[in-house]
Design an enzyme around this catalytic site. Structure first.
Site, PDB file in Angstrom:
ATOM      1  N   ALA A 189     -10.945   1.287 -14.565  1.00 38.58           N
ATOM      2  CA  ALA A 189      -9.903   1.608 -13.572  1.00 38.58           C
ATOM      3  C   ALA A 189      -9.266   0.351 -12.968  1.00 38.58           C
ATOM      4  O   ALA A 189      -9.888  -0.709 -12.916  1.00 38.58           O
ATOM      5  CB  ALA A 189     -10.513   2.469 -12.463  1.00 38.58           C
ATOM      6  N   PHE A 191      -7.078  -1.552  -9.564  1.00 40.51           N
ATOM      7  CA  PHE A 191      -7.351  -1.615  -8.124  1.00 40.51           C
ATOM      8  C   PHE A 191      -6.450  -0.706  -7.303  1.00 40.51           C
ATOM      9  O   PHE A 191      -6.756  -0.386  -6.158  1.00 40.51           O
ATOM     10  CB  PHE A 191      -7.187  -3.068  -7.622  1.00 40.51           C
ATOM     11  CG  PHE A 191      -5.759  -3.435  -7.344  1.00 40.51           C
ATOM     12  CD1 PHE A 191      -5.185  -3.183  -6.105  1.00 40.51           C
ATOM     13  CD2 PHE A 191      -4.946  -4.008  -8.325  1.00 40.51           C
ATOM     14  CE1 PHE A 191      -3.852  -3.497  -5.846  1.00 40.51           C
ATOM     15  CE2 PHE A 191      -3.620  -4.317  -8.086  1.00 40.51           C
ATOM     16  CZ  PHE A 191      -3.075  -4.053  -6.836  1.00 40.51           C
ATOM     17  N   LYS A 215     -16.179   2.166 -14.927  1.00 38.97           N
ATOM     18  CA  LYS A 215     -16.156   0.815 -14.372  1.00 38.97           C
ATOM     19  C   LYS A 215     -14.940   0.714 -13.446  1.00 38.97           C
ATOM     20  O   LYS A 215     -13.807   0.594 -13.897  1.00 38.97           O
ATOM     21  CB  LYS A 215     -16.050  -0.261 -15.471  1.00 38.97           C
ATOM     22  CG  LYS A 215     -16.382  -1.634 -14.894  1.00 38.97           C
ATOM     23  CD  LYS A 215     -15.631  -2.777 -15.495  1.00 38.97           C
ATOM     24  CE  LYS A 215     -14.229  -2.938 -15.063  1.00 38.97           C
ATOM     25  NZ  LYS A 215     -13.994  -3.386 -13.669  1.00 38.97           N
ATOM     26  N   GLU A 218     -13.159  -4.235  -9.848  1.00 39.61           N
ATOM     27  CA  GLU A 218     -14.099  -5.079  -9.099  1.00 39.61           C
ATOM     28  C   GLU A 218     -13.524  -5.443  -7.728  1.00 39.61           C
ATOM     29  O   GLU A 218     -14.208  -6.025  -6.896  1.00 39.61           O
ATOM     30  CB  GLU A 218     -14.462  -6.341  -9.904  1.00 39.61           C
ATOM     31  CG  GLU A 218     -13.316  -7.298 -10.198  1.00 39.61           C
ATOM     32  CD  GLU A 218     -12.466  -6.901 -11.417  1.00 39.61           C
ATOM     33  OE1 GLU A 218     -12.320  -5.701 -11.685  1.00 39.61           O
ATOM     34  OE2 GLU A 218     -11.956  -7.821 -12.085  1.00 39.61           O
ATOM     35  N   CYS A 323       2.136   2.054 -10.109  1.00 45.52           N
ATOM     36  CA  CYS A 323       2.738   1.865 -11.434  1.00 45.52           C
ATOM     37  C   CYS A 323       4.011   2.666 -11.571  1.00 45.52           C
ATOM     38  O   CYS A 323       4.796   2.444 -12.466  1.00 45.52           O
ATOM     39  CB  CYS A 323       1.758   2.269 -12.513  1.00 45.52           C
ATOM     40  SG  CYS A 323       1.404   4.013 -12.444  1.00 45.52           S
ATOM     41  N   GLU A 422       6.792  -7.538 -14.384  1.00 41.83           N
ATOM     42  CA  GLU A 422       6.332  -6.571 -13.387  1.00 41.83           C
ATOM     43  C   GLU A 422       5.886  -7.363 -12.150  1.00 41.83           C
ATOM     44  O   GLU A 422       5.033  -8.243 -12.255  1.00 41.83           O
ATOM     45  CB  GLU A 422       5.143  -5.769 -13.946  1.00 41.83           C
ATOM     46  CG  GLU A 422       4.684  -4.697 -12.986  1.00 41.83           C
ATOM     47  CD  GLU A 422       3.447  -3.933 -13.472  1.00 41.83           C
ATOM     48  OE1 GLU A 422       2.533  -4.563 -14.040  1.00 41.83           O
ATOM     49  OE2 GLU A 422       3.393  -2.708 -13.272  1.00 41.83           O
TER      50      GLU A 422
END
Ligand code: NAD
Length: 539
Positions: A189, A191, A215, A218, A323, A422
């Site tokens: 995934a 953030f 996962k 982090e 996004c 982006e």
């Protein structure tokens, strides 16, 4: 030097004293989260792995700091899950698959219904964790969870979704197709949606009978840890869901492990391409949702008030870290005269810490992200763009160390870096076009295909746009056209790698494989006849 090594070195030089930058409100929420949940922490202690139904402290020596983006206060430390711990997670998921895949579909449906209730009951804790770690505003954090909850709710229809096919193909001969799970699956995934993205995969992977290793990012693992605990409270057997942590090493372990059959990824282009190639090479089913540059076409006949509000909300909400955020507005004809009003509305937005009353957008995720965004704004100036509203250097009272970037509006051309890359920040690029055809040409020349929108009062204009634009998700007078989960995600071109998209009907397809059985119970066999030796044609 690897990204992780750079990050570790950067973190080593920055001291993050726990709680020192918190307000009373933030401190109370951080303490409450830490006291109530087993896997997450917001007062400087470690985030746990979740393996085989246990929240376990990692034995790693490699820890990644998670800090509040509004104050740089240390919230928790996330382990780079060790190789041995990762193997334990895969073993737990493999073992659990043996029984979970054979559990009745009604039991799996009941789990989804229980999870839905748990998520509703504990939504506040998840939203608090998101505000602390990710930085978005509290109402926006609630929206993050709600969009994930909708996937959970649609997964409650799993018995119908898994119905197979059956037909009598010849006299007394039946062919049936059943949709069966794949095995151990994994989900990686980003953030920016710490609850929604894990919830794109958890309900469907598990309801279809798979087991799953997640996962989380982090940078903000807290929401996923709370969701894991809620899955347990909803009655999910040990090992069906596991959570591991870290950066590239853990991701690579997922891509390479022979027991993992499918990988879902949402995140940036670089990681997405790497994961797609590495996962496919190892024979896995892989789906990757990646970056975007979403254009909104402003037609001169549009309802000005609605269009401007929609544009401002979609460009700057969540500090542009969605996004599907609108990052480019293509202004046609008379709509070019709306710019002063657009800027006026953007200026009115309040940038503040996510729990503060009236905050419209929070900080961006990290000092590195802020630096990158500031750099892209500066590049526009260097390349001849006009900065009409500059959010750099913004100061927010009470939060001197936050990663603040205010709403920024830049008039640019499609050759400039600020258009091509982006930005993933609260920056709206304005480009001018003479006609709808020109606008469609600009959008179709862009490598991304996540989302686009048109604002117009003309059905014919909207229809032409819808027919000719090559982007996968289109809004007509709708700024962020994210499909609800009775549909599937349909971003395309450079925004997606894989064959089968996320959630909805496609989500069920992604997590299942067909097994087709042809059965003959010939009624005349009861009286016995000579065997037929010709090739069966079923006629
Ligand atoms: P990211 O690519 O940095 O990280 C995503 C995940 O990949 C994390 O779990 C991270 O640990 C891992 N990762 C990062 N770099 C890696 C590498 N080099 N090799 C292997 N794994 C790696 O993305 P992010 O910054 O967390 O999220 C923002 C990006 O995600 C934006 O580009 C955004 O457009 C995209 N996104 C896309 C969608 C979509 O549905 N298309 C949705 C949300 C976010």
């Amino acid at each position: 030097m690897s990204i992780n090594a750079i990050r570790a070195r950067t973190l080593a030089t920055v001291a993050h004293p726990p709680l020192s930058g918190f307000t009373a409100v933030t401190r109370q929420k951080a303490e409450q989260l830490s006291a109530e949940w087993k896997g997450t922490n917001a007062v400087g202690q470690n985030t746990k792995n979740f393996i085989g139904g246990e929240f376990v402290e990692s034995k790693t020596t490699n820890w990644i700091d998670v800090v509040d983006p509004a104050s740089q206060t240390l919230l928790t430390r996330v382990p780079e899950t060790t190789g041995a711990e990762f193997e334990q997670a895969v073993a737990a998921a493999s073992q659990a698959f043996k029984s979970w895949s054979r559990t009745s579909v009604l039991t799996r449906q009941r789990f989804v219904l229980e999870l839905q209730q748990q998520l509703r009951q504990h939504g506040e804790a998840i939203a608090n964790s998101i505000v602390l770690e990710q930085g978005k505003t509290y109402p926006d954090a609630q929206g993050d969870l709600l969009r994930g909850l909708q996937v959970v709710e649609s997964a409650a229809g799993i018995p119908s979704a898994l119905l197979g096919n059956a037909i009598e193909v010849s006299k007394d001969m039946d062919t049936t197709t059943r949709r069966l799970p794949l095995g151990v699956c994994a989900s990686i995934a980003p953030f920016n949606f710490p609850a929604m993205i894990p919830l794109w995969t958890i309900p469907l992977a598990i309801a279809t009978g798979n087991t799953l290793i997640i996962k989380p990012s982090e940078r903000d693992p807290g929401a996923a840890m709370i969701i894991a605990e809620l899955c347990q409270r909803a009655g999910l057997p040990d090992g069906v869901l596991n959570v591991v942590h870290g950066g590239v090493p853990t991701v690579n372990a997922i891509c390479d492990h022979p027991s993992i059959k499918a990988v879902s990824f949402v995140g940036g282009d670089r990681a997405g391409r790497h994961i797609y190639e590495r996962g496919r090479k190892a024979g896995k089913r892989v789906q990757c949702n990646m970056g975007a540059k979403n254009h909104a076409v402003m037609m001169p006949d549009a309802n000005k008030n609605h269009s401007l509000n929609a544009l401002v909300g979609a460009a700057f909400g969540a500090a542009g870290q969605r996004c599907m955020a609108i990052s480019v507005a293509v202004l046609i004809g008379e709509a070019q005269s709306w710019v002063p009003e657009l800027i006026e509305r953007a200026q009115k937005l309040i940038v503040n810490q996510g729990f503060e009353k009236g905050a419209d957008l929070g900080p961006v995720t990290s000092p590195a992200a802020k630096e990158r965004i500031d750099g892209l704004i500066a590049s526009a100036q260097e390349q001849g763009g006009k900065i009409l509203l500059d959010g750099r250097g913004l100061e927010v009272a009470g939060y001197p160390n936050g990663n603040w970037v205010g709403p920024t509006v830049i008039e640019a051309t499609t050759e400039m870096r600020c258009y091509k890359e982006e930005i993933f920040g609260p920056v709206l690029i304005l480009v001018k076009a003479d006609s709808l055809d020109d606008a469609i040409g600009i959008i179709n020349s862009n490598p991304y295909g996540n989302g686009t929108a048109i604002f117009t009062q003309s059905g014919a204009t909207a229809r032409k746009f819808e027919n000719e634009v090559e982007v996968g998700q289109i809004g007509i007078n709708v700024p962020i056209p994210v499909p609800l989960p009775m549909f599937s995600w349909s971003g395309n071109k450079g925004s997606f790698l894989g064959d089968v998209p996320f959630y909805g009907r496609s989500g069920v397809d992604f997590y299942t494989q067909n097994k087709t059985t042809t059965t003959l119970w010939r009624s005349e066999d009861a009286i016995g006849k000579k065997a037929s030796v010709v090739m069966p044609t079923h006629l």
